[in-house]
Design a protein around this motif. Sequence first.
Motif, mmCIF file in Angstrom:
data_model
loop_
_atom_site.group_PDB
_atom_site.id
_atom_site.type_symbol
_atom_site.label_atom_id
_atom_site.label_comp_id
_atom_site.label_asym_id
_atom_site.label_seq_id
_atom_site.Cartn_x
_atom_site.Cartn_y
_atom_site.Cartn_z
ATOM 1 N N GLY A 1 0.759 -1.212 -0.006
ATOM 2 C CA GLY A 1 0.097 0.096 -0.091
ATOM 3 C C GLY A 1 0.792 1.302 0.034
ATOM 4 N N LEU A 2 0.793 2.139 -0.839
ATOM 5 C CA LEU A 2 1.472 3.359 -1.072
ATOM 6 C C LEU A 2 0.441 4.692 -1.179
ATOM 7 C CD1 LEU A 2 4.082 2.129 -3.751
ATOM 8 C CD2 LEU A 2 4.576 2.494 -1.481
ATOM 9 N N ALA A 3 0.799 5.636 -0.342
ATOM 10 C CA ALA A 3 -0.118 6.743 -0.420
ATOM 11 C C ALA A 3 0.754 8.161 -0.043
ATOM 12 C CB ALA A 3 -1.376 6.701 0.583
ATOM 13 N N PRO A 4 0.760 9.140 -0.829
ATOM 14 C CA PRO A 4 1.210 10.495 -0.210
ATOM 15 C C PRO A 4 0.829 10.902 1.047
ATOM 16 C CG PRO A 4 -0.090 10.725 -2.128
ATOM 17 C CD PRO A 4 -0.609 9.333 -1.683
ATOM 18 N N ALA A 5 1.924 11.303 1.540
ATOM 19 C CA ALA A 5 1.698 12.292 3.036
ATOM 20 C C ALA A 5 1.991 13.683 2.690
ATOM 21 C CB ALA A 5 2.584 11.743 4.085
ATOM 22 N N ALA A 6 1.337 14.404 3.846
ATOM 23 C CA ALA A 6 1.085 16.062 3.479
ATOM 24 C C ALA A 6 2.839 16.373 3.730
ATOM 25 C CB ALA A 6 0.372 16.571 4.634
ATOM 26 N N ASP A 7 3.728 15.777 4.033
ATOM 27 C CA ASP A 7 5.103 16.302 4.176
ATOM 28 C C ASP A 7 6.049 15.806 3.101
ATOM 29 O OD1 ASP A 7 5.386 13.504 4.525
ATOM 30 O OD2 ASP A 7 6.274 13.670 6.595
ATOM 31 N N GLY A 8 5.441 15.415 2.030
ATOM 32 C CA GLY A 8 6.131 15.151 0.795
ATOM 33 C C GLY A 8 6.809 13.943 0.685
ATOM 34 N N TYR A 9 6.691 12.952 1.886
ATOM 35 C CA TYR A 9 6.879 11.500 1.941
ATOM 36 C C TYR A 9 5.869 10.657 1.285
ATOM 37 C CZ TYR A 9 11.404 12.239 4.220
ATOM 38 O OH TYR A 9 12.634 12.939 4.620
ATOM 39 N N TRP A 10 5.942 9.363 0.958
ATOM 40 C CA TRP A 10 5.143 8.470 0.692
ATOM 41 C C TRP A 10 5.115 7.437 1.763
ATOM 42 C CZ3 TRP A 10 2.060 7.223 -4.065
ATOM 43 C CH2 TRP A 10 2.011 8.407 -4.915
ATOM 44 N N ALA A 11 3.709 7.189 2.321
ATOM 45 C CA ALA A 11 3.754 6.363 3.288
ATOM 46 C C ALA A 11 3.664 4.777 2.611
ATOM 47 C CB ALA A 11 2.342 6.520 4.211
ATOM 48 N N ALA B 1 8.799 -0.623 -4.577
ATOM 49 C CA ALA B 1 8.166 0.735 -3.862
ATOM 50 C C ALA B 1 8.974 1.949 -4.299
ATOM 51 C CB ALA B 1 7.843 0.257 -2.682
ATOM 52 N N VAL B 2 10.306 1.599 -4.083
ATOM 53 C CA VAL B 2 11.303 2.775 -4.181
ATOM 54 C C VAL B 2 11.464 3.206 -5.767
ATOM 55 C CG1 VAL B 2 13.762 3.500 -4.318
ATOM 56 C CG2 VAL B 2 12.657 2.137 -2.151
ATOM 57 N N GLU B 3 11.111 2.229 -6.345
ATOM 58 C CA GLU B 3 11.230 2.733 -7.910
ATOM 59 C C GLU B 3 9.632 3.516 -8.371
ATOM 60 O OE1 GLU B 3 11.182 0.850 -12.465
ATOM 61 O OE2 GLU B 3 11.665 -0.404 -10.808
ATOM 62 N N THR B 4 8.737 3.040 -7.617
ATOM 63 C CA THR B 4 7.385 3.797 -8.010
ATOM 64 C C THR B 4 7.358 5.022 -7.436
ATOM 65 O OG1 THR B 4 6.350 1.479 -7.975
ATOM 66 C CG2 THR B 4 5.116 3.420 -7.664
ATOM 67 N N VAL B 5 7.808 5.101 -6.239
ATOM 68 C CA VAL B 5 7.878 6.373 -5.351
ATOM 69 C C VAL B 5 8.701 7.348 -5.941
ATOM 70 C CG1 VAL B 5 8.168 7.538 -3.096
ATOM 71 C CG2 VAL B 5 6.618 5.469 -3.451
ATOM 72 N N GLY B 6 10.139 6.968 -6.293
ATOM 73 C CA GLY B 6 10.858 7.723 -6.982
ATOM 74 C C GLY B 6 10.415 8.518 -8.215
#
Length: 288
Positions: free
Chosen positions: A63-73, A90-95
Amino acid sequence: MFIRPLRLPSDRAAVSEFLHEQARRGLPGLSENKHALIEYDGDRPGTGLVAEGQDGGVVAYVGLAPAADGYWAMEIVTSQPDPRPLVAAAVETVGERRSRGIRWWVYGGPLAEWPERLGFAPERRLLIMARDLPATDEPQFPDGFSILPFRPGVDEETWLEVNNAAFAGHPENGGQTLEDLERRMAMDWFDADGVRMVWAGERLAGFCWTKIHPSGEGEIYIIGLEPSFQGRGLGRALVLEGFRHLTARGCPRVFLYTEGDNEAAVRLYQKVGMDVVEIHRSYVRDLN
């Protein structure tokens, strides 16, 4: 193992069944937020990753979702012993989303040893505190304050304003939008009467949003105060109002989540009879 993006709605049944099976085995599941992206997001593209085995069946979900501080949870549920391929995907996707980094939430179980091995640094402790109901103390609000339930179609914008002021900068609860609120209101457990709102005249001073789980256990789901109303004893009164409401609905026990470093909140909850029963942890890895 083949890892690919979640496709909604076609993946919904298979991923949900996989998550239910892991829960039946006693393994930690997804948070409500990540689960909602599967169950309540209609036909919009999902932000999760599905891992399939040789037979095409689901063997893991990220499960991946953006957080308000610019990170992805990130949260991982897997039947596989080694999460490294899942983390790499996940690192590739979020990157590709130009995120600051990943915040990996781990709820115990076999994955607990992996974050630091994979270069994630310890960050937050989220305490789960609980107590039996009923409580002996009754909520006492100052003169001039009144308690009313949430009114759908009327209170959305006011609630958002107070919530976002109360949780400014918080990676999960801060920066909520009307879409976020409506997604929660669409969930089958939502009960407008369970959102207890304290008003000072026409100003919303704070709220205690309660939730009843299928087990019958109650939760203080979110509790927030408009910053200018802090220091007036409203926090304690709102917690007790939550206890009162859940007791009236027949809940034998109540729990809540709070940040481990929020000493004032922890002391408040201890004073109303709650104890720490579990700890969830997050780990971060910067991508810049």
